[in-house]
Every structure is written in C-alpha cells, then in structure tokens.
Write a protein that holds these residues in place. Sequence first.
Motif, PDB file in Angstrom:
ATOM      1  N   LEU A 279     -14.099  -5.987  -2.158  1.00 15.27           N
ATOM      2  CA  LEU A 279     -13.047  -5.215  -2.821  1.00 15.27           C
ATOM      3  C   LEU A 279     -13.501  -3.782  -3.093  1.00 15.27           C
ATOM      4  CD1 LEU A 279     -11.723  -7.868  -5.388  1.00 15.27           C
ATOM      5  CD2 LEU A 279     -10.635  -7.130  -3.259  1.00 15.27           C
ATOM      6  N   ARG A 280     -14.754  -3.619  -3.489  1.00 13.98           N
ATOM      7  CA  ARG A 280     -15.258  -2.278  -3.797  1.00 13.98           C
ATOM      8  C   ARG A 280     -15.531  -1.468  -2.532  1.00 13.98           C
ATOM      9  NH1 ARG A 280     -15.416  -5.449  -7.694  1.00 13.98           N
ATOM     10  NH2 ARG A 280     -15.369  -4.759  -9.879  1.00 13.98           N
ATOM     11  N   LEU A 281     -15.932  -2.124  -1.467  1.00 19.18           N
ATOM     12  CA  LEU A 281     -16.069  -1.418  -0.188  1.00 19.18           C
ATOM     13  C   LEU A 281     -14.723  -0.828   0.237  1.00 19.18           C
ATOM     14  CD1 LEU A 281     -18.349  -3.858   1.857  1.00 19.18           C
ATOM     15  CD2 LEU A 281     -18.992  -1.580   1.031  1.00 19.18           C
ATOM     16  N   LYS A 282     -13.670  -1.604   0.059  1.00 22.14           N
ATOM     17  CA  LYS A 282     -12.332  -1.126   0.428  1.00 22.14           C
ATOM     18  C   LYS A 282     -11.897   0.050  -0.432  1.00 22.14           C
ATOM     19  CE  LYS A 282     -10.565  -5.486   2.304  1.00 22.14           C
ATOM     20  NZ  LYS A 282      -9.557  -6.574   2.172  1.00 22.14           N
ATOM     21  N   GLN A 283     -12.455   0.138  -1.647  1.00 19.73           N
ATOM     22  CA  GLN A 283     -12.134   1.236  -2.554  1.00 19.73           C
ATOM     23  C   GLN A 283     -13.048   2.445  -2.359  1.00 19.73           C
ATOM     24  OE1 GLN A 283     -12.383  -0.574  -6.436  1.00 19.73           O
ATOM     25  NE2 GLN A 283     -10.743  -2.036  -6.018  1.00 19.73           N
ATOM     26  N   GLY A 284     -13.997   2.333  -1.413  1.00 16.86           N
ATOM     27  CA  GLY A 284     -14.874   3.463  -1.105  1.00 16.86           C
ATOM     28  C   GLY A 284     -16.145   3.544  -1.926  1.00 16.86           C
ATOM     29  N   TRP A 285     -16.502   2.467  -2.615  1.00 16.25           N
ATOM     30  CA  TRP A 285     -17.742   2.457  -3.396  1.00 16.25           C
ATOM     31  C   TRP A 285     -18.958   2.471  -2.462  1.00 16.25           C
ATOM     32  CZ3 TRP A 285     -18.312  -0.357  -8.623  1.00 16.25           C
ATOM     33  CH2 TRP A 285     -17.177  -0.153  -9.420  1.00 16.25           C
ATOM     34  N   PHE A 286     -20.124   2.754  -3.056  1.00 15.86           N
ATOM     35  CA  PHE A 286     -21.421   2.683  -2.386  1.00 15.86           C
ATOM     36  C   PHE A 286     -21.469   3.685  -1.221  1.00 15.86           C
ATOM     37  CE2 PHE A 286     -20.133  -1.848  -3.389  1.00 15.86           C
ATOM     38  CZ  PHE A 286     -20.531  -1.763  -4.717  1.00 15.86           C
ATOM     39  N   LYS A 287     -21.727   4.904  -1.592  1.00 12.88           N
ATOM     40  CA  LYS A 287     -21.597   6.056  -0.697  1.00 12.88           C
ATOM     41  C   LYS A 287     -22.370   5.918   0.601  1.00 12.88           C
ATOM     42  CE  LYS A 287     -22.304  11.061  -0.664  1.00 12.88           C
ATOM     43  NZ  LYS A 287     -22.797  12.213  -1.461  1.00 12.88           N
ATOM     44  N   ASN A 288     -23.645   5.613   0.502  1.00 12.39           N
ATOM     45  CA  ASN A 288     -24.501   5.551   1.693  1.00 12.39           C
ATOM     46  C   ASN A 288     -25.087   4.155   1.839  1.00 12.39           C
ATOM     47  OD1 ASN A 288     -24.270   8.421   2.241  1.00 12.39           O
ATOM     48  ND2 ASN A 288     -25.609   8.717   0.471  1.00 12.39           N
ATOM     49  N   VAL A 297     -23.804 -15.124   3.853  1.00 11.07           N
ATOM     50  CA  VAL A 297     -22.968 -14.183   4.608  1.00 11.07           C
ATOM     51  C   VAL A 297     -21.708 -14.837   5.168  1.00 11.07           C
ATOM     52  CG1 VAL A 297     -24.833 -12.600   5.239  1.00 11.07           C
ATOM     53  CG2 VAL A 297     -24.308 -14.552   6.727  1.00 11.07           C
ATOM     54  N   CYS A 298     -21.686 -16.165   5.243  1.00  4.96           N
ATOM     55  CA  CYS A 298     -20.487 -16.828   5.752  1.00  4.96           C
ATOM     56  C   CYS A 298     -19.360 -16.860   4.724  1.00  4.96           C
ATOM     57  CB  CYS A 298     -20.820 -18.238   6.241  1.00  4.96           C
ATOM     58  SG  CYS A 298     -21.690 -18.215   7.839  1.00  4.96           S
ATOM     59  N   ASP A 299     -19.600 -16.347   3.527  1.00  8.14           N
ATOM     60  CA  ASP A 299     -18.546 -16.142   2.551  1.00  8.14           C
ATOM     61  C   ASP A 299     -18.129 -14.675   2.605  1.00  8.14           C
ATOM     62  OD1 ASP A 299     -16.729 -16.327   0.477  1.00  8.14           O
ATOM     63  OD2 ASP A 299     -18.247 -16.336  -1.103  1.00  8.14           O
ATOM     64  N   LYS A 300     -17.018 -14.373   3.260  1.00  7.39           N
ATOM     65  CA  LYS A 300     -16.452 -13.027   3.388  1.00  7.39           C
ATOM     66  C   LYS A 300     -17.223 -12.125   4.344  1.00  7.39           C
ATOM     67  CE  LYS A 300     -13.244 -13.955   0.403  1.00  7.39           C
ATOM     68  NZ  LYS A 300     -11.834 -14.118   0.801  1.00  7.39           N
ATOM     69  N   GLY A 301     -18.168 -12.692   5.098  1.00  5.54           N
ATOM     70  CA  GLY A 301     -18.980 -11.864   5.987  1.00  5.54           C
ATOM     71  C   GLY A 301     -18.184 -11.125   7.046  1.00  5.54           C
ATOM     72  N   LEU A 302     -17.211 -11.795   7.670  1.00  6.88           N
ATOM     73  CA  LEU A 302     -16.425 -11.144   8.711  1.00  6.88           C
ATOM     74  C   LEU A 302     -15.620  -9.973   8.151  1.00  6.88           C
ATOM     75  CD1 LEU A 302     -15.178 -14.216  10.781  1.00  6.88           C
ATOM     76  CD2 LEU A 302     -16.824 -12.468  11.500  1.00  6.88           C
ATOM     77  N   GLU A 303     -15.032 -10.166   6.956  1.00  4.22           N
ATOM     78  CA  GLU A 303     -14.268  -9.083   6.343  1.00  4.22           C
ATOM     79  C   GLU A 303     -15.167  -7.919   5.941  1.00  4.22           C
ATOM     80  OE1 GLU A 303     -12.089 -12.887   4.813  1.00  4.22           O
ATOM     81  OE2 GLU A 303     -14.070 -12.336   5.585  1.00  4.22           O
ATOM     82  N   ILE A 304     -16.331  -8.234   5.411  1.00  3.71           N
ATOM     83  CA  ILE A 304     -17.270  -7.187   5.005  1.00  3.71           C
ATOM     84  C   ILE A 304     -17.777  -6.431   6.227  1.00  3.71           C
ATOM     85  CG2 ILE A 304     -19.596  -6.806   4.051  1.00  3.71           C
ATOM     86  CD1 ILE A 304     -18.927  -9.125   2.082  1.00  3.71           C
ATOM     87  N   SER A 305     -18.110  -7.163   7.282  1.00  3.69           N
ATOM     88  CA  SER A 305     -18.565  -6.525   8.514  1.00  3.69           C
ATOM     89  C   SER A 305     -17.488  -5.601   9.079  1.00  3.69           C
ATOM     90  CB  SER A 305     -18.954  -7.590   9.540  1.00  3.69           C
ATOM     91  OG  SER A 305     -19.580  -7.019  10.662  1.00  3.69           O
ATOM     92  N   ALA A 306     -16.219  -6.011   8.976  1.00  2.00           N
ATOM     93  CA  ALA A 306     -15.113  -5.175   9.464  1.00  2.00           C
ATOM     94  C   ALA A 306     -15.012  -3.883   8.655  1.00  2.00           C
ATOM     95  CB  ALA A 306     -13.806  -5.955   9.394  1.00  2.00           C
ATOM     96  N   GLU A 307     -15.210  -3.956   7.342  1.00  2.00           N
ATOM     97  CA  GLU A 307     -15.176  -2.748   6.510  1.00  2.00           C
ATOM     98  C   GLU A 307     -16.325  -1.812   6.853  1.00  2.00           C
ATOM     99  OE1 GLU A 307     -12.967  -1.524   4.247  1.00  2.00           O
ATOM    100  OE2 GLU A 307     -11.706  -3.159   4.991  1.00  2.00           O
ATOM    101  N   LEU A 308     -17.504  -2.383   7.108  1.00  2.00           N
ATOM    102  CA  LEU A 308     -18.655  -1.561   7.487  1.00  2.00           C
ATOM    103  C   LEU A 308     -18.438  -0.920   8.855  1.00  2.00           C
ATOM    104  CD1 LEU A 308     -21.613  -3.817   6.247  1.00  2.00           C
ATOM    105  CD2 LEU A 308     -20.555  -1.872   5.083  1.00  2.00           C
ATOM    106  N   LEU A 309     -17.764  -1.640   9.750  1.00  2.00           N
ATOM    107  CA  LEU A 309     -17.451  -1.079  11.067  1.00  2.00           C
ATOM    108  C   LEU A 309     -16.552   0.149  10.931  1.00  2.00           C
ATOM    109  CD1 LEU A 309     -17.500  -1.141  14.154  1.00  2.00           C
ATOM    110  CD2 LEU A 309     -15.633  -2.809  14.088  1.00  2.00           C
ATOM    111  N   LYS A 310     -15.591   0.098  10.017  1.00  2.00           N
ATOM    112  CA  LYS A 310     -14.729   1.265   9.787  1.00  2.00           C
ATOM    113  C   LYS A 310     -15.564   2.474   9.376  1.00  2.00           C
ATOM    114  CE  LYS A 310     -10.730  -1.476   8.255  1.00  2.00           C
ATOM    115  NZ  LYS A 310      -9.860  -1.794   7.080  1.00  2.00           N
TER     116      LYS A 310
END
Length: 316
Positions: A279-288, A297-310
Amino acid sequence: KLQFLYFIESTTTNMISLLLTTVMAALLRKTPILMAHDCATGYLKPTIATKEVYDWTITQAGRFPQQLSCGARGFDLRPATRDGRLIMHHGAVDVHTPLTEALGEMVDWLAQPNNTHEFVVLVVHDCSGKDCDDMVDAALKKMNLTVEPCKNLELHSYNHVKEKSRLPRGGSLIIYRGCNKSNYDDRITCYPPYEKKAVTADPTDAPCCYGRQKDKEDAFRAMWAYMNRTSEAEYPWEQLSQLQALWQENAEGITIGTTLESSLVKDEERSQLNNEVLLRLKQGWFKNINFLEMNNVCDKGLEISAELLKRRELLE
C-alpha cells in the motif's frame, strides 16, 4: 606507436560507450528488486522434533522455483560446508539441500519458455564452514554461472548486467559475493518492548505487531521509520543495499510468539506486513530502493514486484 594509439583510442571509445549507456539506464545498485530474505529456508521441512526451531528459522514458503513464481528476483543466499558437502544455512540451522541442486532448480525455472526474459540476482554472503569460499567458487565455475566483482557496480547498469549474464538455455543470472549492505536493525521486531505482564494465547490481547492496538502501532511506527531512514541513505558505489521490510526475531519475541503459536511466516501473515508495504509503495513511500528484502514473498510478492517494476521503468 600506431598500434598503441589505436589501443588507447579503442579503450577510450569503449569507456565512453559504457558511460553513455550508464547515464541512460538505471544502475543495478539503484534498481528496485524484490528479494527473498534467507531464501534457502524454503527448503526446510519441519518435523515434530524440529518444529519449534524451524518456526523461527523458516522465512519463505517454498523452494526457489516457487519463490521466483511469487515475484522474487533477488535472493539472499548463505552457503555452508559440512563434512565436505556444500549446502546452505540460516544462522545455526543448516539447510541440507545441496547448493548446486537449489541453483539448478533456479536455472531450470529461467529456461522455461515464459521465463527466458527474466533476470535474477544472487547476493551470496555469510559463507560458513571449512573451505566454504573455495567450494562455492568451484561449484559456480562448474555450473558456468557468472560471478561479478563488486568494483563493477560503480558503472554497470541493470540492462548491461542482464545481457552480460544470459544463460545458454534462457534467462539471466548474476552472482555477487560480499557486495551487500544488509541494513539489519534488531530493534525492528514484531514484539517491541512492552510492560511486563502474563502473555496469554489470545493474539488479540498480545503485545505484538498483530495484537493490542498500541503495540501494533508501536511496531509499525518503528518499521516505517527504519524503512524511510534507510531508503534515504547513501551507500558506497561498490555495494548493493537491502531494505529489510521484515520483522526481526529475538529471544524475548520468540518466547512470546511461541506462546501465541506463531512463527516468522505467521508474524508476517498475521500483521499483514507485506500488504502494508505494498500500500505504501503505491503511495510513493521509500524514495530509494535497491533490494526490498522480505519474508514470505509469496504473500503479495507478485503485486509488490509489479510496483517495483513501475519504478524501474521510470528509471530507464
């Protein structure tokens, strides 16, 4: 003389080309990648005799192929040698699956038709046991896997390293040894300091990250402060940095967690830490972010990986 001048000109041209490529692409050491913390523990199989220890050792649910399918592209890997065998470990607990077997499964996963475009980074450190470093070197050489010197992190981009480390059967796999900054902070625990009182088996009244509201807020407040502080820090150019979005364990916490029939994986699930990070990645948290290191990682890993890909695509 002419040959010497040609050599200098050619070398300079190659360096300029590399510099231009670097300027136009994200450096690997600044590229956001989802990392499986203590990835080898996915190979442990608890028994009645080992359950209590393994509950506080296992950080991943599944072997390397499963972790890859859940979105992990970075792997925190810790080899060990025992009686002449090259295996893996998490602290004092040995993972008896041979290192080459586990890496072979990773290579096989990359060779699958849908995965040949994927790029995996292994961060190998904390080698334990007699001749561990030498045995790891020999095993990686026999498997024809690329080990990259830390000094090359200064200039090498994500795309450059991906191309350089392509495997014959498909996919890319690069290995760095001892180049990582773990950013471990033992204060970031699911079981923060609390007033001394009897702990019951009721999770809703427990002093932890998934229990009483105040203790839950305290645990998450410490987590977000750590993650923001760490993501804003600068690191030496020869290091890969890890942002540990996971609950650290300690003796007091394990005692409470055992009473609550929890574990490292259950701590993550009950607190919904991975979802809160998402949720915080989607809000732009954690600058670098370089390696976002997580348990389970199998809990929300695919969604998190997709946000990092963006974020990676924006860098490119």
